[in-house]
Design a protein around this motif. Sequence first.
Motif, short mmCIF file in Angstrom:
data_model
loop_
_atom_site.label_atom_id
_atom_site.label_comp_id
_atom_site.label_asym_id
_atom_site.label_seq_id
_atom_site.Cartn_x
_atom_site.Cartn_y
_atom_site.Cartn_z
N PRO A 1 1.00 -1.25 -0.21
CA PRO A 1 0.16 -0.06 0.34
C PRO A 1 0.55 1.48 -0.33
O PRO A 1 1.49 1.41 1.07
N SER B 1 -3.85 6.35 -2.41
CA SER B 1 -4.81 5.21 -2.42
C SER B 1 -4.22 3.91 -1.57
O SER B 1 -2.93 4.02 -1.45
N LYS C 1 -4.30 0.48 -1.23
CA LYS C 1 -4.57 -0.66 -2.09
C LYS C 1 -3.21 -1.21 -2.13
O LYS C 1 -2.00 -0.96 -1.48
N SER D 1 -0.96 -4.71 -4.22
CA SER D 1 -1.41 -5.61 -5.99
C SER D 1 -0.69 -6.57 -5.94
O SER D 1 0.93 -6.41 -5.58
N GLN E 1 -5.75 -7.75 -6.78
CA GLN E 1 -5.73 -6.11 -5.99
C GLN E 1 -6.31 -6.19 -5.11
O GLN E 1 -7.59 -7.19 -4.93
N HIS E 2 -6.17 -5.66 -3.90
CA HIS E 2 -6.96 -6.10 -2.58
C HIS E 2 -7.26 -4.53 -1.74
O HIS E 2 -5.51 -4.00 -1.97
N TYR E 3 -7.98 -4.15 -1.39
CA TYR E 3 -8.22 -2.87 -0.73
C TYR E 3 -8.58 -3.12 0.92
O TYR E 3 -9.53 -4.15 1.21
N ARG F 1 -10.18 5.32 -2.08
CA ARG F 1 -9.10 3.36 -1.98
C ARG F 1 -7.96 3.61 -4.06
O ARG F 1 -7.22 2.74 -3.87
N ASP G 1 -13.18 -4.99 2.94
CA ASP G 1 -12.25 -4.77 2.20
C ASP G 1 -12.97 -5.69 0.76
O ASP G 1 -14.17 -5.87 0.57
#
Length: 324
Positions: A80, A104, A106, A108, A179-181, A196, A276
């Motif tokens: 992140p 942002s 996130k 990835s 991709q993960h938020y 995000r 998430d």
Amino acid sequence: IPIIDFAPFLDGSAKQQATDQLLGSFKSYGFVYLTNFGLSNEEVQEMFDWSKRFFALPHETKMLAPHPDSGMHHRGYSFPGQEKESQLPDSGDSATEAEIPLPSVKESFDIGREDDDLMPNIWPPDHILPGLKESCLAFYWKCHEVEKNILRALALGFGLEEEWPVRYHGMPDNGLRLQHYPSVALESVLTNKVARISNHTDFDTLTILFQDNVGGLEVEDPNESGRFLAVPPIPNSIIVNAGDFLQRWSNDMIRSTLHRVRAPPDAVTKDGMLPDRYSIPYFCAADFSIVVDSIPGTWSADYPKKYEPVSVEEYVMKQFAADY
């Protein structure tokens, strides 16, 4: 954003109708939903399961496959805050160079084809998550088949032979991104302390997006600069958007639209925290080895070419470098 059933194109029952709808949506919005696009829900969900397992690993384990400091090697894990959404001029949208993107939140993991000498893949050691590599690569090639069918539809829309744009995307020099938020405070998103993903356009030909059911994607209203429209998840669909490269290649007939990920309008929170969110974009680029000029039929004596021919590699790598 229009929702188009892609089955009539794939089975040949109403090719021209699906084609005209697709091109019309790209001209108006730069975005489209596609259903019946050629992958099963089970295949997509399996890839989301792998993504969740990867991002659940400890930070130090994910860092065994680190994205290099330079964006010129766009592979591996980005933590992140490592990647920035830069907006270089010539994308044709309403962003200005003076716009400072929000941070942002996130992480990835980026994957390409295995035989890419320019940007080799960066995998975690095999024992960390056995099967991840094979599953990612299998999904990468399935997405390439979806990409080629969308390009064939666009070709018909432009009055060209179906395989015309596919020949420019043969390598393919594409990128699959898990991709993960992480969960984030709703208040921090609503008060513009973080995003995000902040406002940006994509710079490739096309992006194919698989998203979970959390939502938050927004697209700039083509009729009102600065106003954003929610693009909620629709089960068993993909979202396809045109990138800056396709806008340039089409001599601005197709729109590359500013978009972002914020809090969904009907956000359900627990203790004030957004849940998430997971998404899987597949970025489709023309072959790096070629130079492209405006698509035939997109220019004339009355509507001349707006852009010089461009090297795909030079164009894409310049954008990658700006993001890291």
